[in-house]
Design a protein around this motif. Structure first.
Motif, PDB file in Angstrom:
ATOM      1  N   PHE A 175      -6.730   3.921  -3.793  1.00  0.00           N
ATOM      2  CA  PHE A 175      -5.358   4.426  -3.699  1.00  0.00           C
ATOM      3  C   PHE A 175      -5.227   5.723  -4.497  1.00  0.00           C
ATOM      4  O   PHE A 175      -4.620   6.687  -4.030  1.00  0.00           O
ATOM      5  CB  PHE A 175      -4.372   3.371  -4.218  1.00  0.00           C
ATOM      6  CG  PHE A 175      -2.934   3.767  -4.076  1.00  0.00           C
ATOM      7  CD1 PHE A 175      -2.240   3.499  -2.901  1.00  0.00           C
ATOM      8  CD2 PHE A 175      -2.271   4.412  -5.109  1.00  0.00           C
ATOM      9  CE1 PHE A 175      -0.907   3.866  -2.771  1.00  0.00           C
ATOM     10  CE2 PHE A 175      -0.948   4.787  -4.985  1.00  0.00           C
ATOM     11  CZ  PHE A 175      -0.262   4.513  -3.815  1.00  0.00           C
ATOM     12  N   ARG A 209      -9.316  -1.323  -4.808  1.00  0.00           N
ATOM     13  CA  ARG A 209      -8.166  -0.855  -4.005  1.00  0.00           C
ATOM     14  C   ARG A 209      -7.338   0.143  -4.802  1.00  0.00           C
ATOM     15  O   ARG A 209      -6.850   1.134  -4.250  1.00  0.00           O
ATOM     16  CB  ARG A 209      -7.297  -2.033  -3.569  1.00  0.00           C
ATOM     17  CG  ARG A 209      -7.867  -2.771  -2.378  1.00  0.00           C
ATOM     18  CD  ARG A 209      -6.911  -3.796  -1.871  1.00  0.00           C
ATOM     19  NE  ARG A 209      -6.629  -4.718  -2.967  1.00  0.00           N
ATOM     20  CZ  ARG A 209      -5.976  -5.846  -2.871  1.00  0.00           C
ATOM     21  NH1 ARG A 209      -5.479  -6.211  -1.731  1.00  0.00           N
ATOM     22  NH2 ARG A 209      -5.798  -6.617  -3.899  1.00  0.00           N
ATOM     23  N   GLU A 226       0.822  -1.217   0.000  1.00  0.00           N
ATOM     24  CA  GLU A 226       0.000   0.000   0.000  1.00  0.00           C
ATOM     25  C   GLU A 226       0.855   1.267   0.000  1.00  0.00           C
ATOM     26  O   GLU A 226       0.378   2.337  -0.333  1.00  0.00           O
ATOM     27  CB  GLU A 226      -0.926   0.013   1.217  1.00  0.00           C
ATOM     28  CG  GLU A 226      -1.925  -1.124   1.260  1.00  0.00           C
ATOM     29  CD  GLU A 226      -3.131  -0.891   0.371  1.00  0.00           C
ATOM     30  OE1 GLU A 226      -3.467   0.272   0.103  1.00  0.00           O
ATOM     31  OE2 GLU A 226      -3.738  -1.887  -0.046  1.00  0.00           O
TER      32      GLU A 226
END
Length: 191
Positions: A183, A179, A21
């Motif tokens: 992000f 995701r 991440e």
């Protein structure tokens, strides 16, 4: 060792591979020794194989070895193995190997070359009227664009990937793209 046994070993690696991440959702490994052991087994199997490999097995070996080296962060052997896989492949195999090679080039900091491979994969999907891998090509192109701060283009690629993945109905792929979109909201401030 039989190729089926080697394929089973790949399944054991999933618990060691994650999306970072903090580094543009790049695939990383939590235990490089485990991945290196699998790479060594694959390379050893190639050297010990007595018969000529069927092309499908050879493509599997080159693609897997290249992908594992990339995840481990060793881009030079990754690019070498994946370039060989692209050279030998055609059809769907070529598309998937172009995407993998693009990822290895991205990890090597060669973003323009990576984008060229992702675009080639997208073009191959269009020529073959094959949308089975098109979402992967858009997803990985989006990640590459994100790294070079082409936020709007990255967002566009992720949205195309999402549309295709919703059509497929694969929740794990949808989650992966979500995701990436999350992000991009945090990183690029897009809504």
């Amino acid at each position: 060792m039989k190729i089926e046994d080697l394929k089973k070993k790949l399944g054991t690696l999933q618990s060691f591979i994650y999306f970072d991440e903090n580094n543009f959702l790049r695939e990383k490994c939590s235990d490089e020794d485990v991945i290196q052991n699998v790479i060594s087994e694959f390379e050893s199997a190639i050297l010990k194989w007595s018969n000529p490999f069927p092309l499908e097995d050879l493509l599997f070996f080159y693609g897997t070895i290249g992908n594992l080296y990339r995840i481990k962060g060793e881009v030079k052997p990754a690019i070498e193995a994946l370039s060989k896989a692209v050279e030998l492949s055609e059809g769907n195999n070529q598309i998937s190997n172009l995407i993998r090679l693009g990822e290895a080039l991205k990890y090597a900091g060669k973003h323009q070359q990576a984008l060229s491979k992702f675009n080639a994969a997208i073009d191959q999907c269009a020529k073959q009227e094959n949308s089975q891998l098109l979402d992967f090509a858009y997803q990985h192109k989006g990640k590459c664009l994100l790294e070079i701060e082409e936020i709007g283009e990255a967002d566009e690629c992720f949205r195309k990937a999402m549309d295709l993945r919703v059509q497929k109905g694969d929740e794990s792929l949808i989650d992966s793209t979500q995701r990436a979109l999350n992000f991009i909201k945090r990183y690029g401030g897009l809504e």
